[in-house]
Scaffold this motif. Structure first.
Motif: not given
Length: 588
Positions: A18-32, A210-222
């Motif tokens: 679904t569109r919701e599933t695709a959104t979750r996958d896209l966010v995870a893909a960005l971080i990975v 900072l929001a948890p999601f943004l904090s997580d992305i910034l951490t992974k972007a170290g």
């Protein structure tokens, strides 16, 4: 359709996409993707390959796994241990930096893919059980130390060689007079920064609001931040002119798919290393996949995982990459980021392809020390000395296998470590199975339960000896059973009956059957009757296909309590248990 989804799981999870599933996958893909770009470059360096090869190995393999893999969150790509094994295997046949070296790495990936797919079609996923967890843990710990040591040459800016810890350290010691202190500063600073990012950045960002999601992305972007900062610094100050080794020009653009070159001599020589890489990669991958699947009450198919990983490796070879497998850190990040399906891996592949097309020219001045620091921080997370201590306290035999695997890997190399780990795992299993736990049991007063005489206050009687074997009987332990029973009977001249309590026996092979026949005959010659009790249904079915039940001098009892009531009623009375009416029925 069921058979199609068996080999192409995408037709299973794709139906409910679904569109919701695709959104979750896209966010995870960005971080990975953010995490995978510097890792791909670094692991290619570890494998002795040009950095762009790591990117190539992070595109088509992810798409192939999305089609054929059974795990919803496993992130496939270059990993540290397989990269080290690739360098060790290919280094035997070609010099790093030559076309022959790259060609051999591509052949290694292709062979590994073929072997994994063949094992999957033959349903050999159970082979992962041949490596015990302590041995796997020991191998990964030793590999982590070996990989970290191998990267010190890039942090110090000195030439070095060697595939064992001793060779690496001796080579480094011989070149200490050539240390480049600017390189040391970069390597040490980036290492310290990445450790801080891993341990404390997210908590700091959350504390700042900072929001948890943004904090997580910034951490992974170290690691990406470290790459950008050191590349800019290197380019601005022209550090390459001061002896700082940089990555150099990285070709932009995507590889043209092509089959690896065929050289029968090379293919045969690489078959052994390819098999070792296949086994280790599969074990590492399936362990991660099963752990993460259990958290979402999902399941994976080990045989299909073999096919998925095999397809990923063939895709890597066709696109100019090297062996890949599921990575622990990336998979956990993928899971935590909310990936719902393997499509997240395909989206990640698109991100890596974008970076390969547009960003690689910007990395020419990237210091190799930065990539080395990225590897060191990543692999030291694999080193688990706590597991060594826990294993030592729990099981000395497991600790011995674990310590031996660590020592062999460090002193003789990765391939020797893998082989010794497999051999030790099998040897440890056979040793334990060949000497099964056996106990003389008696009845617990006031009950119908039977327990070990050495652990409980029980009643045994004089004329009946009951022996419980806590292991299936097969060729490796059948002689041990014979010797043990003969010794016990010899110590007890008053015994008239021997009962083999079979409650823990799940199988009896042909060798064990012959031993039971021999025990039956020799006890008969000694004037002792041989009985069985609590034989499981499948085991009894197989015994009934032989002559043994007809030759048995005694009986097969449904329960051990029935046997004792029949053969030694005074012992039952002494135990204070009530004597029930005779029970009918065949052993179950």
């Amino acid at each position: 359709m069921i058979r199609l989804t068996r080999y192409l799981p995408i037709f299973d999870w794709g139906k409910s996409y679904t569109r919701e599933t695709a959104t979750r996958d896209l966010v995870a893909a960005l971080i990975v993707t953010i995490m995978l770009i510097p890792q791909s470059l670094a692991y290619a360096l570890l494998a002795g390959l040009p950095p762009e090869v790591g990117l190539y190995a992070s595109i088509l393999p992810l798409v192939a796994y999305a089609l054929f893999g059974s795990s919803r969150v496993l992130a496939v790509g270059p990993v540290a241990v397989v990269s080290l094994m690739t360098a060790s295997a290919v280094g035997e046949f070609a010099q790093q930096g030559t076309p022959e070296y790259l060609g051999a790495a591509i052949v290694l990936a292709f062979l590994s893919g073929l072997m994994l797919i063949a094992m999957g079609l033959l349903r050999l996923g159970f082979l992962a059980n041949l490596l015990s967890h302590p041995v796997i843990s020991g191998f990964i710990t030793a590999s982590g130390l070996l990989i970290a040591a191998s990267q010190l040459k890039h942090v110090l800016g000195v030439p070095s060689h060697g595939h064992t810890l001793t060779e690496i350290l001796l080579s480094l010691a011989q070149h200490l007079d050539a240390v480049n202190w600017i390189t040391v500063f970069i390597g040490a600073t980036v290492t310290a920064f990445l450790f801080w990012v891993r341990k404390g950045l997210k908590a700091t960002l959350l504390g700042l609001g900072l929001a948890p999601f943004l904090s997580d992305i910034l951490t992974k972007a170290g690691p990406v931040a470290a790459v950008v900062a050191t590349t800019v610094l290197s380019n601005t100050l022209q550090l390459s002119d001061r002896g700082v080794r940089v990555v150099g020009d990285i070709p932009s653009g995507l590889p043209v798919p092509q089959l690896p070159g065929f050289d029968s001599e090379l293919w045969l020589a690489l078959a052994g290393p390819a098999l070792l890489i296949s086994v280790i990669g599969f074990v590492e991958s399936v362990s991660v996949a099963q752990t993460l699947a259990a958290k979402k009450r999902q399941r994976i198919e080990p045989d299909q995982e073999l096919i998925g990983l095999g397809s990923a490796n063939i895709a890597s070879a066709l696109s100019g990459g090297y062996p890949v497998t599921g990575g622990f850190a990336r998979s956990v990040v993928n899971f935590d980021a909310g990936a719902a399906t393997p499509a997240a891996g395909a989206f990640t592949a698109a991100g890596i392809a974008f970076a390969t097309l547009l960003l690689t020219p910007l990395l020419a001045h990237l210091p190799q020390a930065t990539l080395a620091a990225t590897i060191i921080v990543a692999v030291l997370a694999l080193v688990d000395f706590g597991a060594v201590r826990r294993t030592f306290r729990y099981s000395k035999s497991d600790f011995s296998a674990m310590a031996a695997t660590i020592a062999v890997t460090l002193l003789f190399g990765v391939e020797s470590g893998v082989i010794s780990g497999v051999v030790l795992s099998i040897a440890l299993h056979l040793y334990r199975s060949s000497r099964p736990h056996m106990a003389i049991v008696g009845i617990v007063p006031g009950s119908e339960h039977f327990r070990n005489v050495d652990r409980h206050n029980v009643v045994t009687g004089e004329t009946v000896l009951t022996v419980r074997v806590d292991e299936s009987l097969f060729f490796a332990n059948s002689r041990f059973l014979e010797d043990r029973i003969y010794a016990l009977v010899a110590e007890r001249p008053e015994v008239d009956h021997v009962i083999l309590m079979c409650s823990a026996i799940n199988a009896i092979d042909a060798s064990a059957l012959e031993s039971l026949e021999e025990i039956n005959q020799r006890l008969f010659d000694a004037g002792v009757t041989f009985h069985l009790s609590e034989v499981k249904g499948p085991v009894m079915d197989r015994l009934n296909r032989s002559d043994f039940p007809d030759q048995l001098t005694g009986r097969v009892f449904l329960s051990q309590y029935d046997a004792l009531c029949t053969l030694d009623p005074p012992a039952v009375q002494m135990a204070g248990a009530r004597t029930p009416a005779r029970r009918a029925g065949a052993p179950g």
